[in-house]
Design an enzyme around this catalytic site. Structure first.
Site, PDB file in Angstrom:
ATOM      1  N   TYR A   1       0.830  -1.206   0.000  1.00 12.82           N
ATOM      2  CA  TYR A   1       0.000   0.000   0.000  1.00 12.82           C
ATOM      3  C   TYR A   1       0.866   1.258   0.000  1.00 12.82           C
ATOM      4  O   TYR A   1       0.507   2.276  -0.591  1.00 12.82           O
ATOM      5  CB  TYR A   1      -0.927   0.006   1.214  1.00 12.82           C
ATOM      6  CG  TYR A   1      -1.965   1.092   1.141  1.00 12.82           C
ATOM      7  CD1 TYR A   1      -3.119   0.913   0.379  1.00 12.82           C
ATOM      8  CD2 TYR A   1      -1.784   2.313   1.791  1.00 12.82           C
ATOM      9  CE1 TYR A   1      -4.055   1.915   0.270  1.00 12.82           C
ATOM     10  CE2 TYR A   1      -2.724   3.326   1.686  1.00 12.82           C
ATOM     11  CZ  TYR A   1      -3.869   3.118   0.930  1.00 12.82           C
ATOM     12  OH  TYR A   1      -4.803   4.117   0.820  1.00 12.82           O
TER      13      TYR A   1
ATOM     14  N   PHE B   1      -6.470  20.493 -25.558  1.00 11.85           N
ATOM     15  CA  PHE B   1      -6.924  19.112 -25.554  1.00 11.85           C
ATOM     16  C   PHE B   1      -8.142  19.048 -24.642  1.00 11.85           C
ATOM     17  O   PHE B   1      -8.209  19.766 -23.646  1.00 11.85           O
ATOM     18  CB  PHE B   1      -5.841  18.114 -25.127  1.00 11.85           C
ATOM     19  CG  PHE B   1      -6.365  16.707 -25.244  1.00 11.85           C
ATOM     20  CD1 PHE B   1      -6.570  16.151 -26.497  1.00 11.85           C
ATOM     21  CD2 PHE B   1      -6.745  15.994 -24.126  1.00 11.85           C
ATOM     22  CE1 PHE B   1      -7.136  14.889 -26.624  1.00 11.85           C
ATOM     23  CE2 PHE B   1      -7.318  14.727 -24.248  1.00 11.85           C
ATOM     24  CZ  PHE B   1      -7.511  14.170 -25.496  1.00 11.85           C
ATOM     25  N   THR B   2      -9.078  18.174 -25.007  1.00  9.86           N
ATOM     26  CA  THR B   2     -10.397  18.146 -24.362  1.00  9.86           C
ATOM     27  C   THR B   2     -10.325  18.086 -22.831  1.00  9.86           C
ATOM     28  O   THR B   2     -10.847  18.970 -22.144  1.00  9.86           O
ATOM     29  CB  THR B   2     -11.213  16.956 -24.885  1.00  9.86           C
ATOM     30  OG1 THR B   2     -10.437  15.762 -24.735  1.00  9.86           O
ATOM     31  CG2 THR B   2     -11.558  17.134 -26.356  1.00  9.86           C
TER      32      THR B   2
ATOM     33  N   ASP C   1       2.575  18.942 -21.671  1.00  8.36           N
ATOM     34  CA  ASP C   1       1.753  17.747 -21.819  1.00  8.36           C
ATOM     35  C   ASP C   1       2.628  16.805 -22.636  1.00  8.36           C
ATOM     36  O   ASP C   1       2.744  16.927 -23.851  1.00  8.36           O
ATOM     37  CB  ASP C   1       0.447  18.072 -22.533  1.00  8.36           C
ATOM     38  CG  ASP C   1      -0.413  16.826 -22.716  1.00  8.36           C
ATOM     39  OD1 ASP C   1       0.138  15.704 -22.657  1.00  8.36           O
ATOM     40  OD2 ASP C   1      -1.629  16.964 -22.913  1.00  8.36           O
TER      41      ASP C   1
ATOM     42  N   LYS D   1      -0.058   6.370 -23.843  1.00  4.03           N
ATOM     43  CA  LYS D   1       0.427   6.603 -25.217  1.00  4.03           C
ATOM     44  C   LYS D   1       1.906   6.197 -25.278  1.00  4.03           C
ATOM     45  O   LYS D   1       2.216   5.012 -25.334  1.00  4.03           O
ATOM     46  CB  LYS D   1       0.229   8.062 -25.620  1.00  4.03           C
ATOM     47  CG  LYS D   1      -1.203   8.426 -25.976  1.00  4.03           C
ATOM     48  CD  LYS D   1      -2.058   8.657 -24.783  1.00  4.03           C
ATOM     49  CE  LYS D   1      -3.345   9.376 -25.078  1.00  4.03           C
ATOM     50  NZ  LYS D   1      -4.172   9.509 -23.877  1.00  4.03           N
TER      51      LYS D   1
ATOM     52  N   ARG E   1     -12.944  14.474 -34.552  1.00  5.09           N
ATOM     53  CA  ARG E   1     -12.227  15.547 -33.864  1.00  5.09           C
ATOM     54  C   ARG E   1     -12.606  16.831 -34.583  1.00  5.09           C
ATOM     55  O   ARG E   1     -11.894  17.337 -35.441  1.00  5.09           O
ATOM     56  CB  ARG E   1     -10.707  15.338 -33.903  1.00  5.09           C
ATOM     57  CG  ARG E   1     -10.218  14.148 -33.098  1.00  5.09           C
ATOM     58  CD  ARG E   1      -9.997  14.390 -31.616  1.00  5.09           C
ATOM     59  NE  ARG E   1     -11.139  14.275 -30.745  1.00  5.09           N
ATOM     60  CZ  ARG E   1     -11.060  13.938 -29.445  1.00  5.09           C
ATOM     61  NH1 ARG E   1      -9.912  13.625 -28.900  1.00  5.09           N
ATOM     62  NH2 ARG E   1     -12.129  13.907 -28.697  1.00  5.09           N
TER      63      ARG E   1
ATOM     64  N   PHE F   1     -18.612  14.657 -26.839  1.00  8.40           N
ATOM     65  CA  PHE F   1     -18.263  13.696 -27.898  1.00  8.40           C
ATOM     66  C   PHE F   1     -18.290  12.250 -27.417  1.00  8.40           C
ATOM     67  O   PHE F   1     -18.520  11.339 -28.190  1.00  8.40           O
ATOM     68  CB  PHE F   1     -16.878  14.035 -28.490  1.00  8.40           C
ATOM     69  CG  PHE F   1     -15.788  14.111 -27.464  1.00  8.40           C
ATOM     70  CD1 PHE F   1     -15.581  15.268 -26.739  1.00  8.40           C
ATOM     71  CD2 PHE F   1     -14.975  13.017 -27.215  1.00  8.40           C
ATOM     72  CE1 PHE F   1     -14.589  15.334 -25.777  1.00  8.40           C
ATOM     73  CE2 PHE F   1     -13.974  13.067 -26.262  1.00  8.40           C
ATOM     74  CZ  PHE F   1     -13.784  14.236 -25.533  1.00  8.40           C
TER      75      PHE F   1
HETATM   76  N1  F0G Z   1      -3.273  15.076 -23.313  1.00  9.97           N
HETATM   77  C1  F0G Z   1      -3.319  14.632 -24.579  1.00  9.97           C
HETATM   78  C2  F0G Z   1      -2.563  15.359 -25.640  1.00  9.97           C
HETATM   79  C3  F0G Z   1      -4.091  13.502 -24.889  1.00  9.97           C
HETATM   80  O1  F0G Z   1      -4.121  13.078 -26.149  1.00  9.97           O
HETATM   81  C4  F0G Z   1      -4.791  12.836 -23.856  1.00  9.97           C
HETATM   82  C5  F0G Z   1      -5.627  11.689 -24.137  1.00  9.97           C
HETATM   83  C6  F0G Z   1      -4.703  13.339 -22.552  1.00  9.97           C
HETATM   84  C7  F0G Z   1      -3.925  14.461 -22.322  1.00  9.97           C
HETATM   85  C8  F0G Z   1      -5.446  12.722 -21.401  1.00  9.97           C
HETATM   86  O2  F0G Z   1      -4.873  11.528 -21.027  1.00  9.97           O
HETATM   87  O3  F0G Z   1      -6.644   9.831 -21.546  1.00  9.97           O
HETATM   88  O4  F0G Z   1      -4.711   9.290 -20.061  1.00  9.97           O
HETATM   89  O5  F0G Z   1      -6.486  10.808 -19.274  1.00  9.97           O
HETATM   90  N2  F0G Z   1      -5.965  11.384 -25.304  1.00  9.97           N
HETATM   91  C9  F0G Z   1      -6.745  10.238 -25.713  1.00  9.97           C
HETATM   92  C10 F0G Z   1      -6.974  10.311 -27.192  1.00  9.97           C
HETATM   93  C11 F0G Z   1      -8.007  10.035 -24.935  1.00  9.97           C
HETATM   94  O6  F0G Z   1      -7.703   9.441 -27.700  1.00  9.97           O
HETATM   95  O7  F0G Z   1      -6.438  11.187 -27.852  1.00  9.97           O
HETATM   96  P1  F0G Z   1      -5.730  10.306 -20.441  1.00  9.97           P
END
Ligand code: F0G
Length: 458
Positions: free
Chosen positions: A72, A124-125, A215, A258, A382, A449
């Site tokens: 833990y 980014f979203t 990022d 990624k 997108r 989305f």
């Molecule tokens: N920043 C970037 C540039 C991303 O592409 C993503 C995730 C995140 C942050 C967030 O990371 O998903 O681990 O919480 N991108 C995925 C995509 C969801 O399909 O492009 P996460």
């Protein structure tokens, strides 16, 4: 003739794929509300929804899972992850999180106060959502070329220094806690930032006392583009280039799903001790103890191993070349895609593909649905659906880019799968006039989305 770049690995375990009939796919997409996020993966033949968490792990990573220390607190696996981050990224401190957005949540809470402005090289979203939740306003400071799918600028992810400085003049440096510079820029088409630009941003940050945050989700892919395109880096290993890139930053958020070649996990890394302290205070509330942050010990082992594998020059060269291999087939057929071809995906320009649709008829969403029905290939919208609404006015945001992303998972598909994808996109291109637009029939309040539902306009 040039020697072909083949996969620099052989396959030890396989996962069978199921091909469906057109009737089955028509039913599946209808049931999914014409949203590829809502399809069952069983009904998908080649899954190019995302490169996130869809990686194939190596035999070494699978063995590393067995070495997971599930204590833990103070797990050995945490220290292995910390060591890998220090060695390859160069940041002093690391806090694991369940995935990238967990790290975004922490850093946004720590650095942002209501009324702040957070500039970034496109949004980014999830990143923008976390900034806005803390009361900040996101400001796009990417160069104009990034919004133009036809511009072949080699570093379309670059920050426009004049836009950044204009923002500082307008709102004051004290209202900008940090600039978020993503590597590569996902929403621009997986486009890289140059080393020269990172240096220039750092210089502005130093002059004004603004932090520079990364990022780093696809930073290794960015490093490979620097090796290919920037003077002086051709003979440097990607590992060294990555380390130099990171040296300009104060810290990073990371989605390990990624670059790090795993299926789950992320981290927040930084050099300042007070930020580490704050992050540890926050992580116990939202993720877990500071030495596991929502991950199992085995997940941290797999990430640590993946961090060493991701900077292998042969691996990353093939990765980028596989994406390019798909993109070039489409270009040869005259199909409009974002250029230059990016690091993790080929982006179809849905506005140019379906000029008979207005942006209100969701061209990228419609094209992704049509691609699925044609061949069982799953892609992602997108465009206007992903862009969402302005939080202040509630109006739809109309992004210049209206794209369908064909995202290539790492080490999962062969170049032959890419041939099938190219073939299917070419089929659609032949009868593109017959692809109908969509009408949104359900819209969730945030990140629409993921779960919005649509119907074709007949
Ligand atoms: N920043 C970037 C540039 C991303 O592409 C993503 C995730 C995140 C942050 C967030 O990371 O998903 O681990 O919480 N991108 C995925 C995509 C969801 O399909 O492009 P996460």
């Amino acid at each position: 003739m040039q020697r072909p770049v083949a996969e620099p690995y052989k396959i030890k375990a396989v996962e069978p794929l199921r091909m469906t009939t057109r009737e089955e796919r028509e039913r599946a997409i209808r049931e999914a509300g014409y949203n590829t996020f809502l399809l069952r993966s069983e009904d998908v033949y080649i899954d190019l929804l995302t490169d996130s968490g869809t990686n194939a792990m190596s035999d070494r990573q699978w063995s590393a899972l067995m070495m997971g220390d599930e204590a833990y607190a103070g797990a050995r696996s945490f220290y292995r992850l910390e060591e890998a981050v220090r060695e390859i990224y160069g940041f002093k401190y690391v806090v694991p999180t369940h995935q990238g957005r967990g790290a975004e949540h922490l850093i946004s809470r720590i650095l942002i106060k209501p009324g702040h402005y957070v500039p970034g090289n496109m949004y980014f979203t999830t990143t923008r959502a976390h900034q806005e939740m803390q009361g900040a306003t996101f400001v796009d400071v990417i160069i104009d070329e990034a919004h133009d799918p036809h511009s072949t600028h080699p570093f379309k992810g670059n920050v426009d220094i004049a836009k950044f400085e204009a923002l500082i003049d307008r709102v004051g440096a004290e209202n900008i806690p940090y600039i978020n510079v993503a590597l590569t820029v996902n929403m621009a088409g997986g486009q890289p930032v140059s080393m020269a630009n990172l240096r220039a941003v750092r210089e502005v940050c130093d002059r004004h006392g603004i932090r520079m945050w990364c990022d780093a989700t696809r930073a290794v892919e960015n490093a490979y583009f620097i090796k290919e395109r920037e003077e002086g880096y051709q003979h440097k290993p990607v590992r060294e280039i990555l380390k130099e890139m990171m040296s300009y930053y104060d810290g990073c958020t990371m989605s390990g799903k990624k670059d790090c070649l795993v299926n789950i996990g992320g981290f927040l890394a930084m050099n300042e001790e007070w930020i580490l302290q704050k992050a540890r205070e926050q992580v116990v509330i939202f993720e877990g103890m500071p030495t596991y942050g929502g991950l199992a010990g085995r997940d941290m082992e797999a990430i640590a191993q993946g961090i060493y594998e991701m900077v292998d020059d042969a691996y990353i060269a093939h990765r980028i070349h596989q994406v390019r291999y798909l993109g070039e087939q489409l270009l040869e057929a005259g199909i409009p895609i974002v250029q230059p071809i990016g690091g993790h995906a080929v982006f179809l320009d849905a506005k140019a593909f379906l000029p008979h649709l207005t942006q209100d008829q969701f061209p990228a969403q419609a094209l992704a649905a049509a691609l699925y029905v044609d061949s069982g290939v799953r892609a992602m919208e997108r465009g206007i659906v992903s862009a969402g609404r302005d939080p202040k006015t509630g109006e739809n945001i109309y992004p210049k880019l209206e794209l369908v992303r064909l995202t290539i998972p790492r080490r999962v598909y062969t170049d032959r799968h890419m041939d099938v994808v190219a073939w299917s996109v070419k089929q659609l291109w032949q009868h593109r006039e017959s692809i109908p637009g969509l009408r949104m029939v359900y819209e969730p309040p945030t990140l629409r989305f993921f779960t919005a539902r649509f119907e074709p306009i007949r």
